[in-house]
Motif scaffolding. Structure first.
Motif, mmCIF file in Angstrom:
data_model
loop_
_atom_site.group_PDB
_atom_site.id
_atom_site.type_symbol
_atom_site.label_atom_id
_atom_site.label_comp_id
_atom_site.label_asym_id
_atom_site.label_seq_id
_atom_site.Cartn_x
_atom_site.Cartn_y
_atom_site.Cartn_z
ATOM 1 N N LYS A 249 -47.717 -30.453 -32.670
ATOM 2 C CA LYS A 249 -48.483 -31.627 -32.300
ATOM 3 C C LYS A 249 -49.840 -31.654 -32.990
ATOM 4 O O LYS A 249 -50.384 -32.701 -33.303
ATOM 5 C CB LYS A 249 -48.666 -31.650 -30.778
ATOM 6 N N SER A 250 -50.429 -30.460 -33.260
ATOM 7 C CA SER A 250 -51.755 -30.440 -33.858
ATOM 8 C C SER A 250 -51.736 -30.895 -35.303
ATOM 9 O O SER A 250 -52.777 -31.205 -35.879
ATOM 10 C CB SER A 250 -52.314 -29.015 -33.790
ATOM 11 N N LYS A 251 -50.565 -30.943 -35.912
ATOM 12 C CA LYS A 251 -50.456 -31.340 -37.302
ATOM 13 C C LYS A 251 -50.095 -32.814 -37.461
ATOM 14 O O LYS A 251 -49.907 -33.296 -38.565
ATOM 15 C CB LYS A 251 -49.388 -30.481 -37.999
ATOM 16 N N ARG A 252 -49.982 -33.520 -36.360
ATOM 17 C CA ARG A 252 -49.519 -34.895 -36.439
ATOM 18 C C ARG A 252 -50.681 -35.840 -36.675
ATOM 19 O O ARG A 252 -51.766 -35.666 -36.139
ATOM 20 C CB ARG A 252 -48.795 -35.282 -35.158
ATOM 21 N N ASP B 109 -41.637 -35.118 -26.929
ATOM 22 C CA ASP B 109 -42.548 -34.080 -27.390
ATOM 23 C C ASP B 109 -41.880 -32.707 -27.366
ATOM 24 O O ASP B 109 -42.016 -31.917 -28.311
ATOM 25 C CB ASP B 109 -43.797 -34.049 -26.503
ATOM 26 N N VAL B 110 -41.152 -32.419 -26.289
ATOM 27 C CA VAL B 110 -40.488 -31.122 -26.170
ATOM 28 C C VAL B 110 -39.373 -30.992 -27.206
ATOM 29 O O VAL B 110 -39.211 -29.935 -27.823
ATOM 30 C CB VAL B 110 -39.927 -30.936 -24.749
ATOM 31 N N ILE B 111 -38.611 -32.059 -27.406
ATOM 32 C CA ILE B 111 -37.523 -32.018 -28.390
ATOM 33 C C ILE B 111 -38.087 -31.817 -29.795
ATOM 34 O O ILE B 111 -37.501 -31.108 -30.619
ATOM 35 C CB ILE B 111 -36.678 -33.307 -28.325
ATOM 36 N N GLU B 112 -39.221 -32.430 -30.086
ATOM 37 C CA GLU B 112 -39.835 -32.243 -31.405
ATOM 38 C C GLU B 112 -40.268 -30.795 -31.617
ATOM 39 O O GLU B 112 -40.151 -30.267 -32.724
ATOM 40 C CB GLU B 112 -41.021 -33.195 -31.565
ATOM 41 N N GLU B 113 -40.774 -30.149 -30.564
ATOM 42 C CA GLU B 113 -41.131 -28.740 -30.679
ATOM 43 C C GLU B 113 -39.880 -27.887 -30.869
ATOM 44 O O GLU B 113 -39.912 -26.875 -31.567
ATOM 45 C CB GLU B 113 -41.890 -28.288 -29.434
ATOM 46 N N GLU C 95 -39.653 -30.572 -36.037
ATOM 47 C CA GLU C 95 -39.779 -31.718 -36.941
ATOM 48 C C GLU C 95 -40.132 -32.957 -36.126
ATOM 49 O O GLU C 95 -39.879 -33.012 -34.914
ATOM 50 C CB GLU C 95 -38.469 -31.967 -37.716
ATOM 51 N N GLU C 96 -40.707 -33.934 -36.814
ATOM 52 C CA GLU C 96 -41.024 -35.204 -36.176
ATOM 53 C C GLU C 96 -39.749 -36.006 -35.895
ATOM 54 O O GLU C 96 -38.759 -35.916 -36.622
ATOM 55 C CB GLU C 96 -41.931 -36.039 -37.091
ATOM 56 N N ILE C 97 -39.785 -36.766 -34.812
ATOM 57 C CA ILE C 97 -38.730 -37.733 -34.527
ATOM 58 C C ILE C 97 -39.346 -39.119 -34.666
ATOM 59 O O ILE C 97 -40.198 -39.507 -33.868
ATOM 60 C CB ILE C 97 -38.170 -37.546 -33.099
ATOM 61 N N PHE C 98 -38.950 -39.843 -35.681
ATOM 62 C CA PHE C 98 -39.501 -41.168 -35.931
ATOM 63 C C PHE C 98 -38.573 -42.232 -35.338
ATOM 64 O O PHE C 98 -37.364 -42.201 -35.557
ATOM 65 C CB PHE C 98 -39.655 -41.420 -37.436
#
Length: 414
Positions: free
Chosen positions: A335-338, A393-397, A401-404
């Motif tokens: 998240k800190s890189k988004r 958010d949890v699934i992205e962690e 990878e990002e989910i767009f």
């Protein structure tokens, strides 16, 4: 005279055969000591359950033999030592004393150590399975001597235990099995990334994946759903919108955007007149695995992350620590890189949290918030809302990878 010569000649060849047998036997014991003892029970169980058909057959034969490793080790070493000690005795009848020592050392070193151990290191599984019945016989033959020694080793060193990989070691092992590591692994980049993300999920907490309150889009409960607000909600593209009272850090519930489909902007209906669902609160130190498990229950897919502070008791004046499960150094959060943040919805525990052991109770369901005739809730003195966390958010962690989705915008920082 001829009979005596023939007797000596036959005795000579018998001693030669005995010497060859002792060398080969010592070599076999030395090779099995390295080959069998290097096979851990975990490796054998994995091969027995999911290896190739040939490896499964080999592992099933070896497992009963290596189960008691100290007994097996003592048996192999006793047999190896007996063969090496007997070798010079028979060589003395063939050559001089110094020749017997030189020949025995050469034979044991070359044919009893180097070659057998080299072969058993590479083909230990196949060789161990082939001689497993013979090793069982040796165990019973040496049992009177080997068993007491093995029990002593169990007492001094502890019984054999299954050596499982630690989390970090397992992650490194998975990375080495990736096809990008250049070691012949079959796992793709996506597979290794997801496995690594799953292993790291326990170490990450809600604070690592949440969207800060300052970056969260929320609406005031006293606002009116006019055209401007409806257009803003539509522009944000979220499926759930947090609702706050008096200040953005006092999140009291959430609105499902699909419930606003039948509302006409011209009516300017107040937000508090629509269905507002309760939103759960979770401590910022709650592991993501616990959050994911609760999301799966279907109570809510969004939660408020609260930072629980130290509260002073008015009676005693002593500072009471509400929550103290804070890890030292936090892991690098995706998240800190988004360059943008996502959020969505969760059940309110409003408790001091107990890290992994605390679970949501049945009365913490994300049900409808009752507003009529009741005062609106305010921020508790010992809690401070610091962010919003969602299922996405949890699934992205987990995926690393990002989910767009259709409403996200890509930012090129290059």
């Amino acid at each position: 005279m001829a009979v005596e010569y023939e007797c000596c000649e036959s005795q000579f060849f018998i001693h030669i055969l005995i010497v060859v047998f002792l060398v080969l036997f010592a070599g076999l014991m030395s090779g099995l000591t390295l080959g069998l003892m290097s096979l851990s029970l975990v490796d054998l169980e994995v091969l027995a359950k999911s290896g190739t058909p040939k490896d499964r057959k080999y592992a099933e034969k070896i497992l009963p033999v290596v189960t008691r490793q100290h007994l097996l080790l003592c048996t192999l070493l006793i047999c190896n030592a007996a063969a090496m000690e007997a070798l010079p005795i028979f060589l003395d009848t063939l050559v001089t004393a110094w020749g017997a020592i030189l020949i025995s050392v050469t034979l044991i070193l070359l044919f009893g150590e180097i070659i057998p151990q080299s072969v058993c290191t590479r083909y230990g599984l196949a060789i161990g399975a082939s001689v497993a019945p013979f090793v069982r016989v040796l165990v019973w033959v040496c049992f009177p001597v080997a068993y007491p020694i093995s029990k002593l080793l169990d007492y001094l060193l502890g019984k054999e235990h299954v050596a499982l990989f630690r989390r970090t070691e397992l992650k490194t092992l998975v990375n080495l099995h990736g096809n990008e590591a250049g070691k012949g692994g079959e796992l793709t980049h996506d597979e290794t990334t997801i496995i690594a993300g799953a292993l790291e999920l326990t170490e990450k907490t809600a604070s690592d994946a949440m969207t800060p309150i300052s970056d969260t889009f929320s609406i005031d409960i006293n606002a009116k759903l006019d055209r401007n607000l409806m257009n803003l909600i539509l522009e944000k593209g979220h499926s759930r919108v947090p609702v706050y009272y008096e200040q953005p850090t006092n999140i009291i519930g959430l609105v499902l955007v699909k419930n606003l489909l039948t509302i006409h902007p011209e009516d300017e209906i107040p937000v508090k007149s629509v269905t507002i669902r309760r939103i759960p609160k979770v401590p910022e130190t709650l592991p993501l695995y616990d959050i994911l498990n609760e999301f799966q229950k279907g109570h809510s897919h969004m939660a408020v992350v609260v930072k629980q502070c130290h509260k002073k008791s008015p009676a005693s004046g002593v500072v009471k620590e509400v929550r103290v499960d804070v890890d030292g150094e936090k892991s690098n959060s995706l998240k800190s890189k988004r360059s943008f943040h996502k959020w969505k919805s969760f059940p309110s525990n409003g408790s001091n949290g107990s890290y992994r052991s605390k679970k949501w109770n049945k009365d913490m369901n994300s049900d409808i918030l009752e507003i009529e005739g009741k005062p609106l809730p305010k921020v508790a003195e010992d809690e401070e809302a610091v962010g919003i966390i969602t299922m996405e958010d949890v699934i992205e962690e987990l995926l690393q990878e990002e989910i767009f989705d259709e409403t996200d915008h890509h930012f090129d920082n290059s």
